[in-house]
Scaffold this active site. Sequence first.
Site, PDB file in Angstrom:
ATOM      1  N   CYS A   3      38.141  62.040  18.313  1.00  0.00           N
ATOM      2  CA  CYS A   3      38.909  60.658  18.725  1.00  0.00           C
ATOM      3  C   CYS A   3      37.994  59.733  18.021  1.00  0.00           C
ATOM      4  O   CYS A   3      38.605  58.371  18.188  1.00  0.00           O
ATOM      5  CB  CYS A   3      38.451  60.525  20.109  1.00  0.00           C
ATOM      6  N   HIS A  60      38.103  53.367  22.152  1.00  0.00           N
ATOM      7  CA  HIS A  60      39.043  54.689  22.369  1.00  0.00           C
ATOM      8  C   HIS A  60      39.322  54.916  23.687  1.00  0.00           C
ATOM      9  O   HIS A  60      38.356  54.590  24.478  1.00  0.00           O
ATOM     10  CB  HIS A  60      37.976  55.954  21.541  1.00  0.00           C
ATOM     11  N   ASN A 115      45.513  59.474  26.248  1.00  0.00           N
ATOM     12  CA  ASN A 115      44.485  59.529  25.247  1.00  0.00           C
ATOM     13  C   ASN A 115      45.140  60.218  24.047  1.00  0.00           C
ATOM     14  O   ASN A 115      45.398  61.031  23.856  1.00  0.00           O
ATOM     15  CB  ASN A 115      43.148  60.354  25.860  1.00  0.00           C
TER      16      ASN A 115
HETATM   17  O1  UT7 Z   1      38.366  61.979  24.309  1.00  0.00           O
HETATM   18  C1  UT7 Z   1      37.540  62.717  24.599  1.00  0.00           C
HETATM   19  C2  UT7 Z   1      38.204  63.609  25.555  1.00  0.00           C
HETATM   20  N1  UT7 Z   1      38.408  63.064  26.984  1.00  0.00           N
HETATM   21  C3  UT7 Z   1      37.304  63.383  28.018  1.00  0.00           C
HETATM   22  O2  UT7 Z   1      36.652  64.416  28.030  1.00  0.00           O
HETATM   23  C4  UT7 Z   1      37.620  62.743  29.134  1.00  0.00           C
HETATM   24  C5  UT7 Z   1      36.460  62.623  29.918  1.00  0.00           C
HETATM   25  N2  UT7 Z   1      36.155  62.707  31.380  1.00  0.00           N
HETATM   26  C6  UT7 Z   1      37.306  62.695  32.323  1.00  0.00           C
HETATM   27  O3  UT7 Z   1      37.917  61.529  31.989  1.00  0.00           O
HETATM   28  C7  UT7 Z   1      37.129  63.046  33.565  1.00  0.00           C
HETATM   29  O4  UT7 Z   1      35.842  63.708  33.824  1.00  0.00           O
HETATM   30  C8  UT7 Z   1      38.375  63.666  34.191  1.00  0.00           C
HETATM   31  C9  UT7 Z   1      39.422  62.957  34.379  1.00  0.00           C
HETATM   32  C10 UT7 Z   1      38.524  64.916  33.185  1.00  0.00           C
HETATM   33  C11 UT7 Z   1      38.128  64.495  35.693  1.00  0.00           C
HETATM   34  O5  UT7 Z   1      37.732  63.220  36.535  1.00  0.00           O
HETATM   35  P1  UT7 Z   1      36.638  63.539  37.635  1.00  0.00           P
HETATM   36  O6  UT7 Z   1      36.682  62.363  38.530  1.00  0.00           O
HETATM   37  O7  UT7 Z   1      35.333  63.988  36.703  1.00  0.00           O
HETATM   38  O8  UT7 Z   1      37.154  64.914  38.582  1.00  0.00           O
HETATM   39  P2  UT7 Z   1      36.224  66.467  38.727  1.00  0.00           P
HETATM   40  O9  UT7 Z   1      36.360  67.034  37.424  1.00  0.00           O
HETATM   41  O10 UT7 Z   1      34.835  65.918  39.287  1.00  0.00           O
HETATM   42  O11 UT7 Z   1      37.319  66.980  39.710  1.00  0.00           O
HETATM   43  C12 UT7 Z   1      36.903  66.375  41.046  1.00  0.00           C
HETATM   44  C13 UT7 Z   1      38.080  67.240  41.795  1.00  0.00           C
HETATM   45  C14 UT7 Z   1      38.107  68.909  41.671  1.00  0.00           C
HETATM   46  O12 UT7 Z   1      38.282  69.581  42.823  1.00  0.00           O
HETATM   47  P3  UT7 Z   1      37.012  70.129  43.582  1.00  0.00           P
HETATM   48  O13 UT7 Z   1      36.277  71.185  42.674  1.00  0.00           O
HETATM   49  O14 UT7 Z   1      36.229  69.125  44.064  1.00  0.00           O
HETATM   50  O15 UT7 Z   1      37.738  70.759  44.850  1.00  0.00           O
HETATM   51  C15 UT7 Z   1      39.031  69.190  40.384  1.00  0.00           C
HETATM   52  O16 UT7 Z   1      39.578  70.573  40.796  1.00  0.00           O
HETATM   53  O17 UT7 Z   1      39.252  67.075  41.305  1.00  0.00           O
HETATM   54  C16 UT7 Z   1      40.107  68.045  40.826  1.00  0.00           C
HETATM   55  N3  UT7 Z   1      41.255  67.965  39.916  1.00  0.00           N
HETATM   56  C17 UT7 Z   1      42.386  67.718  40.065  1.00  0.00           C
HETATM   57  N4  UT7 Z   1      42.963  67.367  41.226  1.00  0.00           N
HETATM   58  C18 UT7 Z   1      44.415  66.980  41.343  1.00  0.00           C
HETATM   59  C19 UT7 Z   1      40.792  68.195  38.552  1.00  0.00           C
HETATM   60  N5  UT7 Z   1      41.863  67.599  38.006  1.00  0.00           N
HETATM   61  C20 UT7 Z   1      43.066  67.337  38.993  1.00  0.00           C
HETATM   62  C21 UT7 Z   1      44.175  66.719  38.792  1.00  0.00           C
HETATM   63  N6  UT7 Z   1      44.722  66.758  40.068  1.00  0.00           N
HETATM   64  N7  UT7 Z   1      44.813  66.756  37.628  1.00  0.00           N
END
Ligand code: UT7
Length: 339
Positions: free
Chosen positions: A113, A263, A293
């Site tokens: 990115c 980005h 993204n």
């Molecule tokens: O450009 C470089 C690439 N980009 C990135 O790497 C993005 C950077 N990271 C992020 O944007 C965020 O970390 C994410 C959007 C990927 C994840 O958001 P988060 O607030 O960090 O969520 P989390 O990973 O802590 O997940 C919280 C909960 C989990 O459930 P449990 O384990 O707490 O029961 C996930 O399984 O949300 C769940 N979850 C979802 N639920 C509904 C993860 N994705 C989803 C979804 N819909 N799409």
Amino acid sequence: MGIRVLGTGSYLPPKVVTNEDIAKSLDTTDEWIYSHTGIHSRHVAGEGESTSTMAVKAAQAALESSGVKPEEIGLIVVATSTPDYNPFPSTACVVQGALGCVNAGAFDLQAACAGFVYALEQARGFVNFYPDKKAVVIGAEALTRILDWTDRSSCILFGDGAGAVVIGNDEPPGVASLKTKAHTILGADGKGAHFISRTGGCKDALPLAPTGIPAKTPASEPELVLMGHDVFAFAVRTLSKVARDLCEKLGTCPEELDRVFAHQANGRIIEAVARRMKLPLEKFWLNLETTANTSAASIPISLDQAVRSGELRDGMKIVMVGFGAGLTYGGTYCTWPEL
Ligand code: UT7
């Protein structure tokens, strides 16, 4: 006078996939995706489209707006992690052929990115060295082609598209121009290589046949690994630090910036960066609500949209800053459109 952006262009495929569309087959909701990422929908490359076709459309728009002819181009750099072919021929060569840039060398650049910032810097060096030549710098991605559409934590994040700039040096011939006006930081932290990765490369040895030569094995499905929390923390830390360091190098401060083109991986990352930099969110160009993204394409698409909407005007002090898999990061400070 000097090296400058002569024109911009971008392309987003017409097919749009909304969060609701994804929620029809995955355990997710528009509410979750929007509140955690700021994304409502993304453009998806359709039948007959690929990274090169989108790159060509963006580059044609940039050439048109610059008034530069294809034969005046001496270099084409395509920043992409989703090339048409894996790994050759380069997407840049396919684009060179389609554009008719018969005098141009062409290569792909892979810095995820942060790729556009890296590519712009390579092209700026080229134009500085060969002041009579112009360059096309493109960020183009068909990320939706490499996603695991059953993984709700990663497939919701990405979209497809391309953005391009034409750059050139308008110093009079014979004037040595090692005085560039932009200031750039490029960096990497390979210790975080495992934060975002995709298998399917040549890392692992093939099993050997009884004859001692490698046995041909069916390629296994590549896998996308995304450690979202770690990437999030790295992004917030790095984007704000690079932007601040650039300002410091130039003896200015973030408050003096007119616009930040960061980005866009997640709206919450941008909000956190704005807080750290003590800048109002309005200074950040935001379009990820409808583009998601687009990796290396995200900054050049934003630049083109901002130019065409009249929100990025000559003389504005801007920072372009990106981060991505690698981990890579980079930023450029410039007084638009001087580089
Ligand atoms: O450009 C470089 C690439 N980009 C990135 O790497 C993005 C950077 N990271 C992020 O944007 C965020 O970390 C994410 C959007 C990927 C994840 O958001 P988060 O607030 O960090 O969520 P989390 O990973 O802590 O997940 C919280 C909960 C989990 O459930 P449990 O384990 O707490 O029961 C996930 O399984 O949300 C769940 N979850 C979802 N639920 C509904 C993860 N994705 C989803 C979804 N819909 N799409």
